[in-house]
Design an enzyme around this catalytic site. Structure first.
Site, PDB file in Angstrom:
ATOM      1  N   GLU A 283      67.459   0.193  -3.506  1.00 25.04           N
ATOM      2  CA  GLU A 283      66.757  -0.881  -2.804  1.00 25.04           C
ATOM      3  C   GLU A 283      67.587  -1.416  -1.638  1.00 25.04           C
ATOM      4  O   GLU A 283      67.054  -1.988  -0.695  1.00 25.04           O
ATOM      5  CB  GLU A 283      66.433  -2.017  -3.792  1.00 25.04           C
ATOM      6  CG  GLU A 283      65.117  -2.685  -3.520  1.00 25.04           C
ATOM      7  CD  GLU A 283      64.638  -3.599  -4.632  1.00 25.04           C
ATOM      8  OE1 GLU A 283      63.606  -3.279  -5.241  1.00 25.04           O
ATOM      9  OE2 GLU A 283      65.283  -4.621  -4.908  1.00 25.04           O
ATOM     10  N   HIS A 304      71.397  19.960 -19.890  1.00 26.80           N
ATOM     11  CA  HIS A 304      70.385  20.891 -20.410  1.00 26.80           C
ATOM     12  C   HIS A 304      69.022  20.635 -19.784  1.00 26.80           C
ATOM     13  O   HIS A 304      68.003  21.080 -20.290  1.00 26.80           O
ATOM     14  CB  HIS A 304      70.334  20.779 -21.937  1.00 26.80           C
ATOM     15  CG  HIS A 304      71.647  21.154 -22.563  1.00 26.80           C
ATOM     16  ND1 HIS A 304      71.914  22.396 -23.075  1.00 26.80           N
ATOM     17  CD2 HIS A 304      72.792  20.438 -22.688  1.00 26.80           C
ATOM     18  CE1 HIS A 304      73.160  22.433 -23.511  1.00 26.80           C
ATOM     19  NE2 HIS A 304      73.726  21.258 -23.282  1.00 26.80           N
ATOM     20  N   LYS A 419      52.483  -4.392  -3.252  1.00 27.39           N
ATOM     21  CA  LYS A 419      52.043  -5.696  -3.775  1.00 27.39           C
ATOM     22  C   LYS A 419      50.785  -6.145  -3.052  1.00 27.39           C
ATOM     23  O   LYS A 419      49.827  -6.602  -3.676  1.00 27.39           O
ATOM     24  CB  LYS A 419      53.133  -6.748  -3.560  1.00 27.39           C
ATOM     25  CG  LYS A 419      54.358  -6.576  -4.434  1.00 27.39           C
ATOM     26  CD  LYS A 419      55.264  -7.779  -4.258  1.00 27.39           C
ATOM     27  CE  LYS A 419      56.624  -7.533  -4.867  1.00 27.39           C
ATOM     28  NZ  LYS A 419      57.599  -8.557  -4.503  1.00 27.39           N
TER      29      LYS A 419
HETATM   30  O1  PA5 Z   1      66.678  -6.945  -5.974  1.00 29.13           O
HETATM   31  C1  PA5 Z   1      65.679  -7.624  -5.751  1.00 29.13           C
HETATM   32  O2  PA5 Z   1      65.681  -8.576  -4.967  1.00 29.13           O
HETATM   33  C2  PA5 Z   1      64.388  -7.322  -6.470  1.00 29.13           C
HETATM   34  O3  PA5 Z   1      64.516  -6.206  -7.277  1.00 29.13           O
HETATM   35  C3  PA5 Z   1      63.972  -8.508  -7.323  1.00 29.13           C
HETATM   36  O4  PA5 Z   1      64.978  -8.797  -8.252  1.00 29.13           O
HETATM   37  C4  PA5 Z   1      62.667  -8.230  -8.065  1.00 29.13           C
HETATM   38  O5  PA5 Z   1      61.657  -7.882  -7.170  1.00 29.13           O
HETATM   39  C5  PA5 Z   1      62.226  -9.460  -8.849  1.00 29.13           C
HETATM   40  O6  PA5 Z   1      62.065 -10.563  -8.000  1.00 29.13           O
HETATM   41  P1  PA5 Z   1      61.955 -12.014  -8.574  1.00 29.13           P
HETATM   42  O7  PA5 Z   1      63.203 -12.382  -9.262  1.00 29.13           O
HETATM   43  O8  PA5 Z   1      61.698 -12.873  -7.377  1.00 29.13           O
HETATM   44  O9  PA5 Z   1      60.784 -12.037  -9.530  1.00 29.13           O
END
Ligand code: PA5
Length: 442
Positions: A283, A304, A419
């Site tokens: 990410e 494996h 989303k």
């Molecule tokens: O790393 C990040 O920012 C995301 O993976 C968030 O943690 C994830 O989308 C969850 O978001 P939130 O804590 O606002 O629900």
């Protein structure tokens, strides 16, 4: 605390790495400088020093003051709001604790919900909860993420039905200090809350209440974890520290066509750590049509399955071996047998751990010979302190590597697209035009 061995990189990557270390260190100076370009995103870097220990104290006090008896913790969250806690829990507690609680009486089962929209999985979890006295920790920085919000609506209804007015004492929320639906809901219902700091994004938040509250509720040694992280952050100021060489080596390998990094380890308890690591790097770096693709391999299991590809498939992978000088409770030997029907006498009375380590080394050499450059990272001992250090190490490595590659490592704009489509498909107000456009395409 951590040793980075680069003997099994290719000469070309090693050379390129050397010239990138300076750039990596410049990126580090930007992170370290409280007035630098990342000042609104790098709160995780000095969090243990600044707030970590005091926050821990507040969490411990809250837990000590709980009147409710509980024997299971349910964490609700997605992405960075649960992966770190799950990684630490799996790595630091006995694997079969839910089947045999006597393996460690201080540890309570820690389960998670809100990471998918599977009705079956939610239904099954509700049935499990019936067998326990649960404590719920709902975590969302934004307070508006769909999956945990849906899960929490289900759990709220369940808890209120089961515990009536007492339900609110069994729920703790971790969220933004003032914004978001979860903050408003907590204010209205009177849930105890802890804060996700503004300058720490989800995937960098495991050492804040996001990871600490569920782990501490479950009985994990979060104090040692924080100490390990604090010490690691302090040592990483040194330009010769493994973190700078690891971050530089990643980018050097990527520039030479090694577009996939495999994090390989030989303890099953690290599988969820691999998930945390993949989210952290994926990410943070997968942007602007570039970025190293992170994958994880459990040895010898995955030898494996993915082993064939690693050894002989397309040469786009470099491999990072995650190793430990000590694995606690790793004393088992291969028994001796009077016959040798299984042809294992050459392993007789050998520690399993030694065979596991030998398998790692054997694989490293085989993969290297097959054209996979290898980075070796060795940490001291697989325990809570080291785990804190590992979180700190990879967080900084990821930030440095991302900055060197020219992306913004702390945002995740690409996550928004699905989303919006989901909102439109499910009829959320304000998404009518998108809904119409999607309908035409389906
Ligand atoms: O790393 C990040 O920012 C995301 O993976 C968030 O943690 C994830 O989308 C969850 O978001 P939130 O804590 O606002 O629900």
């Amino acid at each position: 605390m951590v040793h980075c061995d680069l003997k099994f990189l290719t000469d070309a990557i090693s050379k390129a790495k050397d010239s990138l270390v300076e750039k990596t260190y410049q990126a580090f100076e930007q992170i370290e400088n409280p007035e630098g370009p990342w000042k609104n995103f790098a709160g995780w870097y000095d969090y243990p020093q600044k707030n970590g220990f005091s926050e821990l104290k507040a969490i411990k006090q809250y837990i000590a003051g709980l009147d409710e008896k509980y024997n299971l913790v349910l964490g609700i969250g997605i992405g960075g709001s649960y992966l770190g806690a799950q990684a630490a829990y799996e790595a630091l507690t006995p694997r079969y604790i839910t089947i045999k609680p006597s393996l460690n009486k201080n540890i309570k089962p820690l389960m998670f919900m809100g990471q998918d929209l599977s009705a079956r999985s939610m239904q099954e979890l509700l049935e499990v909860l019936d067998q326990y006295e649960p404590m719920v920790c709902v975590i969302s920085k934004s307070g508006t993420t769909t999956e945990p919000a849906v899960a929490f609506r289900i759990i709220r209804a369940y808890m209120e039905k089961r515990y009536g007015d007492q339900a609110q004492n069994r729920i703790v929320a971790v969220t933004d200090k003032s914004k978001g639906a979860l903050r408003q809901l907590s204010q209205k219902t009177g849930y105890k809350t802890f804060v996700v700091p503004d300058d720490i994004g989800g995937r960098f938040s495991v050492l804040t209440p996001v990871g600490l509250v569920p782990l501490a509720l479950a009985g994990v040694d979060v104090e040692s974890m924080m100490q390990g992280a604090d010490q690691m952050f302090a040592t990483m100021k040194d330009k010769n520290h493994a973190v700078h060489h690891y971050a530089a080596a990643r980018q050097a390998a990527y520039a030479q066509g090694k577009k996939v990094e495999a994090l390989s380890f030989s303890e099953p308890s690290l599988v969820k750590f691999g998930e945390w690591w993949k989210q952290l790097f994926g990410e943070s770096e997968g942007k602007n049509r570039k970025g190293i693709l992170p994958m994880s391999l459990l040895f010898t299991t995955d030898l494996h399955s993915m082993g064939q590809y690693a050894q002989d498939g397309e040469r786009i992978i470099f491999e990072t071996f995650l190793k430990f000088n000590q694995i606690p409770d790793a004393q088992l030997l291969v028994p001796s047998a009077e016959d040798d029907l299984d042809e294992l006498s050459y392993l007789q009375m050998q520690p399993i751990q030694k065979i596991n380590a030998a398998a790692m080394t054997a694989t490293k050499i085989a993969h290297y010979d097959g054209g996979l450059p290898v980075i070796d990272l060795t940490f001291e001992r697989l325990d809570a302190k080291t785990m804190g250090g590992m979180f700190a190490f990879f967080e900084l490595a990821c930030a440095l590597s991302g900055i060197v590659s020219g992306v913004h490592p702390f945002d995740q704009p690409g996550v928004e697209d699905y989303k919006k489509n989901l909102f439109a498909m499910m009829g959320r107000k304000g998404f009518e035009n998108l809904a119409a456009r999607l309908k035409e395409r389906l």
